[in-house]
Enzyme design. Sequence first.
Site, PDB file in Angstrom:
ATOM      1  N   ALA A   1      -3.754 -11.484  30.324  1.00 56.12           N
ATOM      2  CA  ALA A   1      -4.280 -10.312  29.623  1.00 56.12           C
ATOM      3  C   ALA A   1      -5.338 -10.779  28.644  1.00 56.12           C
ATOM      4  CB  ALA A   1      -3.161  -9.572  28.900  1.00 56.12           C
TER       5      ALA A   1
ATOM      6  N   SER B   1      -9.151  -9.377  26.282  1.00 51.32           N
ATOM      7  CA  SER B   1      -9.541  -8.367  25.296  1.00 51.32           C
ATOM      8  C   SER B   1      -9.852  -7.007  25.908  1.00 51.32           C
ATOM      9  CB  SER B   1     -10.749  -8.860  24.500  1.00 51.32           C
ATOM     10  OG  SER B   1     -11.806  -9.206  25.372  1.00 51.32           O
ATOM     11  N   LEU B   2     -10.400  -6.978  27.119  1.00 50.68           N
ATOM     12  CA  LEU B   2     -10.787  -5.696  27.705  1.00 50.68           C
ATOM     13  C   LEU B   2      -9.894  -5.246  28.851  1.00 50.68           C
ATOM     14  CD1 LEU B   2     -14.695  -5.906  27.776  1.00 50.68           C
ATOM     15  CD2 LEU B   2     -13.165  -5.326  25.904  1.00 50.68           C
TER      16      LEU B   2
ATOM     17  N   GLN C   1      -6.399  -6.531  31.861  1.00 52.30           N
ATOM     18  CA  GLN C   1      -5.409  -7.514  32.296  1.00 52.30           C
ATOM     19  C   GLN C   1      -5.499  -7.678  33.803  1.00 52.30           C
ATOM     20  OE1 GLN C   1      -2.085  -5.569  30.469  1.00 52.30           O
ATOM     21  NE2 GLN C   1      -1.346  -4.661  32.378  1.00 52.30           N
ATOM     22  N   VAL C   2      -4.945  -8.788  34.277  1.00 53.58           N
ATOM     23  CA  VAL C   2      -5.138  -9.178  35.668  1.00 53.58           C
ATOM     24  C   VAL C   2      -3.798  -9.351  36.371  1.00 53.58           C
ATOM     25  CG1 VAL C   2      -6.091 -10.964  37.183  1.00 53.58           C
ATOM     26  CG2 VAL C   2      -7.299 -10.329  35.108  1.00 53.58           C
TER      27      VAL C   2
ATOM     28  N   LYS D   1      -8.283  -6.736  38.354  1.00 49.58           N
ATOM     29  CA  LYS D   1      -8.489  -6.543  36.923  1.00 49.58           C
ATOM     30  C   LYS D   1      -8.470  -5.051  36.612  1.00 49.58           C
ATOM     31  CE  LYS D   1     -12.505  -7.744  34.970  1.00 49.58           C
ATOM     32  NZ  LYS D   1     -13.486  -8.569  34.242  1.00 49.58           N
TER      33      LYS D   1
ATOM     34  N   ASP E   1     -21.397 -15.664  28.232  1.00 51.93           N
ATOM     35  CA  ASP E   1     -20.069 -15.935  27.692  1.00 51.93           C
ATOM     36  C   ASP E   1     -19.387 -17.078  28.447  1.00 51.93           C
ATOM     37  OD1 ASP E   1     -17.923 -15.559  25.995  1.00 51.93           O
ATOM     38  OD2 ASP E   1     -16.994 -14.015  27.231  1.00 51.93           O
TER      39      ASP E   1
END
Length: 663
Positions: free
Chosen positions: A192, A194-195, A197-198, A212, A346
């Site tokens: 999980a 910040s934007l 979870q997988v 995702k 990023d």
Amino acid sequence: MMVKTLPPSSRTSQEDSRGGELSVIEVVAAQSTETLVIKSAEVSRQPRHRARLTMGSEPETVLYDPVEIQAQYSRQFLQVFRRILTVLQPTLSFAFGLWWDKQWKIVVKNERRRAVQLRELLTKLGPAYIKIGQALSTRPDLVPPTYLEELTRLQDQLPAFPNEIAYQFIEEELGAPPTEVYAELSPQPIAAASLGQVYKGKLKTGEEVAIKVQRPDLRERITIDLYILRNLAGWVQRNVKRVRSDLVGILDELGDRIFEEMDYIHEGENAERFFELYGHMKDIYVPKIYWEYTNRRVLTMEWINGIKLTQPEKIAALGINARYLIEIGVQCSLRQLLEHGFFHADPHPGNLLATMDGKLAYLDFGMMSEVKPPQRYGLIEAIVHVVNREFDSLAKDYVKLEFLSPETDLTPIIPAFAKVFANAQGASVADLNIKSITDDLSALMYEYPFRVPPYYALIIRSLVTLEGIAIYIDPNFKVLSEAYPYVAKRLLTDPADELRTSLKELLFKDGKFRWNRLENLLKNARSNQEYDLNLVVNQGVEFLSSERGSFIRDRLVDEFFYSIDAVSKNALHNFTYLLRERVGITAVNQIPSATVEQQQTLEYIKRIAGILRETKGFDATKLAPQLAQIIVNPGVQLLGQQIATRVTQKAITRIIRELLASE
């Protein structure tokens, strides 16, 4: 139909393609900005065709609009005030704890507890603050090891939201419940961020995938934080005179990127484009997007079992060189920033994985940005001028890059640049690290009228983050040192007018050819894996025979004539010396040998010839056919005529001058 669940053991070990089972291989999934992972097994890398599932009820993409956000929250004073208090109260409490530890000299004793508190604080404050922690987690030179260890957990160990909400989003976005879409689905999210979870799953066609799913109420939580931070940036910009950077523009750039991250269709398109531009590079791996199972809040992607680059011991246990993968990452980043301009903004440790077969896998394409061509060429020129200590030219580069207005007086700025790089005296500037340079430049920008453009913030974040990973693996790693061979290769092979101008400025000063610069350029360029000597020769001939190359062509003729003159002087000097020694003819006047300057030129030419002989692609057995091809080139024939004419003119001029002098 029931969804099959995957037992935990299936996620902790995998069969090594070289034989034997790997013990406890960490499966890395969604990292900052919800990275998905891809399977390391070879897959068909044919051109990808999007066949995205289209839903009649699919919401339109919402773009970042600061004006609309301002209008919305300016009428919601209480909601904004509550959010400010929510942020300030735990932040001040944490700061007071640090102050208390320092007063009572128990900083070391409480360091672990404070690190955990900081991670929990950032997690509680939400996605915007989590990203700050993720950025700090890549800087071992700034953050103590205990804090670093805790902040690293922000990449994939955040609290998950309930499966029921995730399953609801899957059904809303893909038009069917997950039991009908996927053959297998992990009972709980495997990571999980910040934007989102997988989950790990398997398609009914057999491919292992990562799914995702976006967090609920994400847009509203991020929007109010951006509103508060943007107003704070505007206040600072208006009231703190020393701050001349466009802080609001930088926040808007970040807002654009975050809103793009929240649209998984856009992220999938970014992954496709990234693959087209960089997927061909040696040992670079880019995941495949399954468009049939992707929509705005759900993304289905290839799965990979990999290891974070910040775990070099585990990578080494597989027989993989982590430093080599960092070098590959630097080369890929250079192409992103300086060649195509489409770059991963990023690249933190969770988004760069070592695959089981020794490749570097790029993950998470939500936060991407672009560098326009003028900025790309400006950056290359700036690197060249930094390495060669040409700070007057560097100041002009900052005008081109829009850091300084054209009317700015550069006179005091030039020595300030020299002072920034003064600690590299006696050593190559390439041996400096990017972090130290950006820190020193930041101080310089406060003192002089610099205005940092918004695009610069993401570039620096990308480079500094990559360097942070590199020095974690090898404290002696120098990104600039690794970068310059690529820049040298671009200067020698890129036909763009901007870089040809840079090459001319690099090789000539006050009309005089600088052989030492050409020697350094060729020496660095041959270190680049993609350097092609034949390409350099062919493009060089084409350029020199064109109108654009007239300046360099004329100067090279001068140097050619100068060198021939030196050789002939040395030959005649040696001949007359032998005549005097062996025959005893004392009447013969000794002809002077070549000057010291001419001798130096000959030495440079010898060394350059040696560099060319040692360059990859040079083959003496193939030299004759290559020369034959070059000779029949119309451009070369024209160039030869021009050179012959210039040499003849110079020779006649010298004869007339000497005759007149003797008279």
